[in-house]
Enzyme design. Structure first.
Site, PDB file in Angstrom:
ATOM      1  N   CYS A 165      -8.059 -97.272 -13.880  1.00 55.80           N
ATOM      2  CA  CYS A 165      -8.770 -97.418 -15.157  1.00 55.80           C
ATOM      3  C   CYS A 165      -8.345 -98.643 -15.951  1.00 55.80           C
ATOM      4  CB  CYS A 165      -8.557 -96.173 -16.009  1.00 55.80           C
ATOM      5  SG  CYS A 165      -9.438 -94.746 -15.372  1.00 55.80           S
TER       6      CYS A 165
HETATM    7  N1  LIG Z   1      -8.752 -91.323 -11.470  1.00 55.06           N
HETATM    8  C1  LIG Z   1      -8.708 -91.364 -12.777  1.00 55.06           C
HETATM    9  O1  LIG Z   1      -7.656 -91.170 -13.375  1.00 55.06           O
HETATM   10  C2  LIG Z   1      -9.950 -91.629 -13.604  1.00 55.06           C
HETATM   11  C3  LIG Z   1      -9.890 -91.383 -14.978  1.00 55.06           C
HETATM   12  C4  LIG Z   1     -11.026 -91.605 -15.762  1.00 55.06           C
HETATM   13  C5  LIG Z   1     -12.167 -92.102 -15.167  1.00 55.06           C
HETATM   14  N2  LIG Z   1     -12.220 -92.349 -13.829  1.00 55.06           N
HETATM   15  C6  LIG Z   1     -13.472 -92.849 -13.276  1.00 55.06           C
HETATM   16  O2  LIG Z   1     -14.104 -91.824 -12.530  1.00 55.06           O
HETATM   17  C7  LIG Z   1     -14.808 -92.364 -11.413  1.00 55.06           C
HETATM   18  C8  LIG Z   1     -14.310 -91.721 -10.133  1.00 55.06           C
HETATM   19  O3  LIG Z   1     -12.943 -92.021  -9.965  1.00 55.06           O
HETATM   20  P1  LIG Z   1     -11.977 -91.206  -9.032  1.00 55.06           P
HETATM   21  O4  LIG Z   1     -10.591 -91.589  -9.412  1.00 55.06           O
HETATM   22  O5  LIG Z   1     -12.346 -89.771  -9.004  1.00 55.06           O
HETATM   23  O6  LIG Z   1     -12.333 -91.863  -7.621  1.00 55.06           O
HETATM   24  P2  LIG Z   1     -11.981 -91.304  -6.166  1.00 55.06           P
HETATM   25  O7  LIG Z   1     -12.008 -92.471  -5.253  1.00 55.06           O
HETATM   26  O8  LIG Z   1     -10.776 -90.435  -6.222  1.00 55.06           O
HETATM   27  O9  LIG Z   1     -13.209 -90.336  -5.831  1.00 55.06           O
HETATM   28  C9  LIG Z   1     -14.508 -90.765  -5.658  1.00 55.06           C
HETATM   29  C10 LIG Z   1     -15.148 -89.935  -4.551  1.00 55.06           C
HETATM   30  O10 LIG Z   1     -16.518 -90.332  -4.442  1.00 55.06           O
HETATM   31  C11 LIG Z   1     -16.859 -90.325  -3.081  1.00 55.06           C
HETATM   32  N3  LIG Z   1     -18.040 -91.157  -2.885  1.00 55.06           N
HETATM   33  C12 LIG Z   1     -18.135 -92.497  -2.765  1.00 55.06           C
HETATM   34  N4  LIG Z   1     -19.418 -92.872  -2.640  1.00 55.06           N
HETATM   35  C13 LIG Z   1     -20.161 -91.746  -2.683  1.00 55.06           C
HETATM   36  C14 LIG Z   1     -21.542 -91.486  -2.609  1.00 55.06           C
HETATM   37  N5  LIG Z   1     -22.424 -92.471  -2.493  1.00 55.06           N
HETATM   38  N6  LIG Z   1     -21.952 -90.213  -2.643  1.00 55.06           N
HETATM   39  C15 LIG Z   1     -21.058 -89.194  -2.766  1.00 55.06           C
HETATM   40  N7  LIG Z   1     -19.737 -89.390  -2.876  1.00 55.06           N
HETATM   41  C16 LIG Z   1     -19.296 -90.643  -2.834  1.00 55.06           C
HETATM   42  C17 LIG Z   1     -15.624 -90.813  -2.387  1.00 55.06           C
HETATM   43  O11 LIG Z   1     -15.617 -90.447  -1.022  1.00 55.06           O
HETATM   44  C18 LIG Z   1     -14.526 -90.123  -3.196  1.00 55.06           C
HETATM   45  O12 LIG Z   1     -14.191 -88.866  -2.660  1.00 55.06           O
HETATM   46  C19 LIG Z   1     -14.581 -93.856 -11.476  1.00 55.06           C
HETATM   47  O13 LIG Z   1     -15.632 -94.443 -12.170  1.00 55.06           O
HETATM   48  C20 LIG Z   1     -13.314 -93.981 -12.300  1.00 55.06           C
HETATM   49  O14 LIG Z   1     -13.265 -95.214 -12.983  1.00 55.06           O
HETATM   50  C21 LIG Z   1     -11.118 -92.108 -13.031  1.00 55.06           C
END
Ligand SMILES: NC(=O)c1ccc[n+]([C@@H]2O[C@H](COP(=O)([O-])OP(=O)(O)OC[C@H]3O[C@@H](n4cnc5c(N)ncnc54)[C@H](O)[C@@H]3O)[C@@H](O)[C@H]2O)c1
Length: 439
Positions: free
Chosen positions: A279
């Site tokens: 982030c």
């Molecule tokens: N991790 C954090 O602490 C956090 C905090 C706030 C916001 N975010 C935001 O949340 C969002 C997700 O982050 P995350 O950390 O969960 O990512 P992550 O990589 O842990 O998870 C994302 C998942 O989406 C899947 N994916 C990718 N393309 C796909 C598709 N086309 N269809 C279905 N699934 C698909 C991936 O396989 C993965 O399992 C991002 O935008 C991130 O910036 C993350």
């Protein structure tokens, strides 16, 4: 359309409040899996969709792959058939609500990479029908929901706010935080229309403690970027202060602790080896990319990005200087890194500054080892480096560097065995020792 639309809204509202709505979560990572668990625990039937078959298989076996979700919580939800996962987007047809939690990284030129959102929405659109609520949760630039997602879902002639409902709700999860988790972090939500906001807010109220509606998707998108930009810039400020204090022989940690006693108008931020995680280092560049199109340069963001990017170099300079003071050139020295995750007590190495520090040290000819109870191995420039046990490595090292201050490390024991410690996190807070060099 009018009467029909009211019927669609009414039917969805009833399914949501009676918890009979079928909830879909697209993207089952750090954000999506905890959200899926909350709604399953609230009594909904939840279907997770992910492109990674390995995650889907593990989830369906009741096995968690996210540190904050114990398998003992996930397992029973799967066994009771409250939660299931699939790689097949045709499941969308049966869903009433769809939360999109896919990655939003930057590409090589530090521009937003929208490909995951686009590909998820393309798949959803293939099976999209009236009466559904869609909420984008991935962090992104203001305008994404209205400009990119809406046209993809509205193309079948369905009218937003009448036939279907579309919102943005920023995810604020803080991995490893025992106090604040998905359920008790207030949820901001903004819809394309007032009816969309209302539907999104109604949905989250069924499972989360506090919902904060805002009037537009762009306000919700921007709120998230403000939060993360605020952190990034304040961290940039204290990192610059750390470099100034270093030059002037002042203990920056003592300065921050003293300033933090002011009961109003000050909030402490701490310097460190550089920004990590998904982030803080990335999200502000979504904002600067978008504002550039509007002819405004986001100068605070660029400056903080530059300063934070200097920190791994600053840490390596400190290590080099500390070794020189002990008549040890960095070339050929053994340096042992404590902690490679991007922050304390988590297992995530995305964007971790430890990786930069290790690569820089290797380039200078140091022999680098590391310990991290959460990270068994890391990839560096295409090569694997495996964690070693703390004990032998600390004794052999010419310098030990604290990069991530995990609670599990035996700091006192390490201090006794180490020859020299460069502490980038103030893990040895208050301890006076000739062996310790602070950031
Ligand atoms: N991790 C954090 O602490 C956090 C905090 C706030 C916001 N975010 C935001 O949340 C969002 C997700 O982050 P995350 O950390 O969960 O990512 P992550 O990589 O842990 O998870 C994302 C998942 O989406 C899947 N994916 C990718 N393309 C796909 C598709 N086309 N269809 C279905 N699934 C698909 C991936 O396989 C993965 O399992 C991002 O935008 C991130 O910036 C993350």
């Amino acid at each position: 359309m009018g009467t029909h639309s009211t019927v669609a809204a009414e039917a969805l509202r009833n399914k949501i409040t009676s918890h009979t709505a079928r909830v879909g979560i697209v993207g089952l990572g750090y954000v999506g899996l905890p959200l899926a668990v909350e709604f399953a625990q609230a009594g909904f039937h939840v279907v997770g969709i992910d492109v990674q078959a390995s995650k889907v298989d593990r989830l369906n076996a009741g096995e968690s792959y996210i540190q904050d979700i114990p398998s003992s919580v996930l397992g029973p939800l799967v066994a009771e058939k409250r939660l299931e996962a699939t790689t097949d987007f045709s499941a969308v047809r049966e869903l009433d609500t769809i939360n999109i939690c896919v990655p939003t990284p930057l590409n090589k030129t530090r521009d937003p990479d929208m490909s995951y959102i686009v590909s998820a929405c393309e798949e959803i659109a293939k099976h999209f029908t009236a009466g559904k609520l869609v909420i984008l949760e991935s962090t992104t630039y203001p305008g994404t929901t209205d400009e990119l997602v809406l046209p993809m879902l509205a193309k079948n002639g369905l009218k937003v706010g009448d036939d279907f409902f579309l919102c943005f709700s920023p995810e604020r999860v803080d991995p490893g935080n025992p106090e604040y988790q998905t359920r008790n972090i207030p949820k901001v939500v903004g819809g394309v229309t007032a009816a969309c906001t209302e539907m999104g807010a109604l949905f989250y109220r069924q499972a989360l403690e506090r919902v904060v509606p805002v009037a537009s998707t762009t306000a919700a998108e921007m709120a998230k970027l403000l939060e993360n930009t605020f952190r990034m810039i304040n961290i940039g400020l204290v990192n610059e202060l750390a470099m100034m204090c270093d030059r002037m022989g002042i203990n920056v940690w003592e300065v921050i602790d003293a300033a933090a006693t002011k009961p109003f108008g000050f909030m402490p931020f701490y310097p460190g080896p550089g920004l990590g995680g998904h982030c803080i280092p990335i999200d502000p560049f979504y904002l600067s990319w978008k504002t550039k199109q509007a002819g405004i340069e986001a100068r605070f963001i660029e400056l903080a990005g530059y300063i934070n990017g200097q920190m791994p170099h600053f840490v390596v300079d400190k290590i080099q200087a500390a070794l020189n003071d002990r008549a040890k050139p960095v070339k050929g020295s053994r340096v042992h890194v404590l902690g490679v995750a991007y922050k304390r007590d988590i297992d995530d190495v995305r964007e971790s500054p430890a990786l930069d520090v290790i690569l820089l040290l290797q380039k200078l000819g140091a022999k680098v080892t590391y310990s991290d109870p959460y990270v068994p191995s890391i990839r560096l420039d295409g090569a694997n480096l495996c964690a070693t046990a703390v004990d032998g490595a600390v004794e052999q090292a010419d310098c030990v560097v604290v990069i991530t201050d995990h609670s599990d490390f035996d700091y006192a024991g390490i201090h006794d065995k180490a020859k020299l410690i460069v502490d980038t996190r103030n893990a040895y807070r208050g301890r006076k020792s000739d062996k310790i060099v602070l950031l």
